[in-house]
Each structure stands twice: as C-alpha cells, then as structure tokens.
Enzyme design. Structure first.
Site, short mmCIF file in Angstrom:
data_model
loop_
_atom_site.label_atom_id
_atom_site.label_comp_id
_atom_site.label_asym_id
_atom_site.label_seq_id
_atom_site.Cartn_x
_atom_site.Cartn_y
_atom_site.Cartn_z
N HIS A 40 10.38 -6.77 5.91
CA HIS A 40 9.44 -6.65 4.79
C HIS A 40 10.02 -5.76 3.68
O HIS A 40 10.27 -4.58 3.91
CB HIS A 40 8.15 -6.05 5.32
CG HIS A 40 7.07 -5.89 4.30
ND1 HIS A 40 6.46 -4.68 4.05
CD2 HIS A 40 6.48 -6.80 3.49
CE1 HIS A 40 5.54 -4.86 3.13
NE2 HIS A 40 5.53 -6.12 2.77
N HIS A 82 8.18 -4.15 -5.93
CA HIS A 82 6.84 -4.44 -5.43
C HIS A 82 5.72 -4.09 -6.40
O HIS A 82 4.85 -4.91 -6.70
CB HIS A 82 6.60 -3.70 -4.11
CG HIS A 82 5.22 -3.93 -3.56
ND1 HIS A 82 4.14 -3.12 -3.89
CD2 HIS A 82 4.73 -4.90 -2.76
CE1 HIS A 82 3.06 -3.58 -3.29
NE2 HIS A 82 3.38 -4.65 -2.59
#
Ligand code: G3P
Ligand code: CA
Length: 291
Positions: A40, A82
């Site tokens: 991730h 992100h």
C-alpha cells in the site's frame, strides 16, 4: 443478473442466513488460493509512502504488487502522492512558505520536484522525491512488479482518466501482458472507473469502497474488483460480490485494505478475499502464505 448473483444476493439480504456463512466461507477460503498481497503506497511502513524507495522496498521483500495514488500538478503533470496537499509528506512549508494550503494542483511539476518527500519519514530517506507517474511506472517496470493505480480525487482533475491512460500507453503498460496480469486502475469514484473502462475497455478496474449489494450489478458492467476497507466486510459480503461476473467475464474480485497485522490478515483472508492491501506486505504474506 447471473443466477449465482441472485442466490448470493438473496443470502446476503437475509440477515440470519448471512450469519450462518462465516464458518463455511472461512473453510472455503482456507481451502482456496491465498490472497494476493499488495504493498500500500509501496511498502509504506518501511519507506516513505508513494516514493520510488517504497516501491524498491516492496521489491526487495519479494512483493510483486504495489499500490499508488495519482494526482495532477498546476501545469498538468501526473504525480504520485496521496494527499491533495503536499504538507504532510514533503518539506513544502519550508521551501514555499506563504503558499498554504500547499495543494498539489497549485504547484508546478518543477516546484514539486524540488521538495524532499523522504525526511518526514526518516533521515535515511532525505532527498527522496515525489515521483511523476512516468518515473514511477518506469521503476515498477524495472523491478518487474505490478501496479494497482489509484486515481485520487478525480473531481479535482478533469480528464485525469484519459491522461493517466495516455501515460500508461506511452510507457508500454497497455499491451496485453500488462492489461491481463500487471495492471488494475481503481478509484473511490465509480464515475471515474466507468470513464476508464469506456476509454480503454481492456484495462482491469476496481471500485474502492463498500457499495451496497443493490449497486453491484450495475458496477459489474464496468469493473473487475470491489475493494473495500477490511473493517466494513463480512464473509457474506465477499461471497455476494464474487457471485457477480465483472467487466471481463470473471467473478468480481475483492481486495481489502489496509491490513497491517497478522491476526487481522488471517481473519480477512478467511473471508475469502482475493487480495489484501497492506503497509506491511511482508507481515500479511507470511501470515497468509500469500504472494
Ligand atoms: O488501495 C486502497 C487504499 O489505498 C484506499 O485508501 O486513502 O489509502 O488511498 P487510501
Ligand atoms: Ca490509495
């Protein structure tokens, strides 16, 4: 709707029946394939998220799949980060004081290339950069890895789907080998996922979140995966999703996030998920015998 889907939907809708599912579903999963493990934002427990170092760390651990987040700069470059702000994961406050709230979309690619995206994580990563999507894909390719690419905040970046696909095409990532086994494009926005599918029907896609069972039939027309938070799912939900055939004629897959400990990994694997997305992919792999 497929007959399997009808049956599974009925089961999922019956609360009592759903409660009966776990033990059999867990057994079925235990007898089946272990889940695919996805790093991730790269192996982000061990290296700064969404950097090339995080990709390389995953590769060194033998983890094939990496997940990232793609957004766009003021001058139209796709970058891997992100948050919609540069504040948390770079030194932008020091380099560009007075430009709060430091949104990605308000900085040029050249400005972002000056930022340190590693020191916040640890001194040994000082000098790590926010990669462009092109740089990122190059590294994933060099490492012989696979990419779960998230289009992040697409409402902020009109046309980002077409642009992302263009970069992937330019980098050779839309050939048959990549499309069939090395690339999935996902988003929390079902509209964005639908756009990707309409532009390049051969690309596998995923919808992030936990859509209601009532929406699965429509989503299955343009997606291959339903990728929920692990805390929102049950064995019954996973079985229900699996009962629908996705856009490429195979059962919809489920990749659950973000699982970072062995006990949770074993439990979620027992639900029968196809993949687990983790900041500690080595821990999940070792707990589940995944790959
Ligand atoms: O791939 C799953 C996960 O990345 C979705 O959440 O916020 O980490 O992008 P987030
Ligand atoms: Ca993500």
């Amino acid at each position: 709707m497929h007959a399997r889907a009808v049956a599974a939907t009925t089961t999922a809708l019956l609360g009592a029946a759903a409660l009966l599912l776990p033990s059999s579903a867990v057994r079925a999963a235990e007898e089946g394939e272990p889940p695919t493990v996805v790093a991730h934002r790269g192996a982000s427990a061990y290296a700064p998220e969404n950097t090339l170092a995080a990709v390389d760390t995953a590769a060194r651990m033998g983890i094939s799949w990496v997940e990232n987040d793609v957004q766009r700069t003021k001058d139209g470059e796709l970058v891997v980060i992100h948050d919609d702000s540069l504040q948390r994961t770079t030194d932008v406050e020091e380099v560009f004081p007075g430009r709060a709230p430091w949104k990605v979309k308000d900085f040029t690619a050249a400005e972002i290339a000056r930022l340190d995206a590693g020191s916040w994580f640890g001194p040994s990563y000082a000098g790590a950069r926010v990669p462009t999507l092109e740089q990122y894909v190059h590294r994933v390719e060099r490492n012989h890895q696979k990419l779960l690419l998230e289009i992040k905040n697409p409402a902020l970046y009109p046309g980002i789907e077409r642009q992302t696909l263009k970069v992937l095409a330019n980098e050779g990532w839309l050939d048959q080998e990549h499309r069939t086994s090395r690339l999935v494009v996902q988003s929390f926005s079902a509209d964005s996922v639908r756009t990707v599918h309409e532009l390049k029907p051969g690309v596998k896609t995923g919808i992030l979140g936990t859509p209601s069972v009532a929406n699965l039939s429509a989503y299955a027309a343009f997606t291959d995966q339903i990728n929920p938070s692990h805390s929102t799912i049950s064995p019954g939900y996973v079985a229900t999703v699996h009962a629908f055939d996705g856009a490429h004629g195979k059962p919809l897959e489920v990749f659950a996030w973000t699982v970072n400990d062995a006990e949770t990994a074993r439990r979620v694997a027992g639900y029968g998920v196809d993949g687990i997305i983790s900041n500690k992919p080595d821990v999940v792999r070792d707990a589940t015998d995944g790959s």
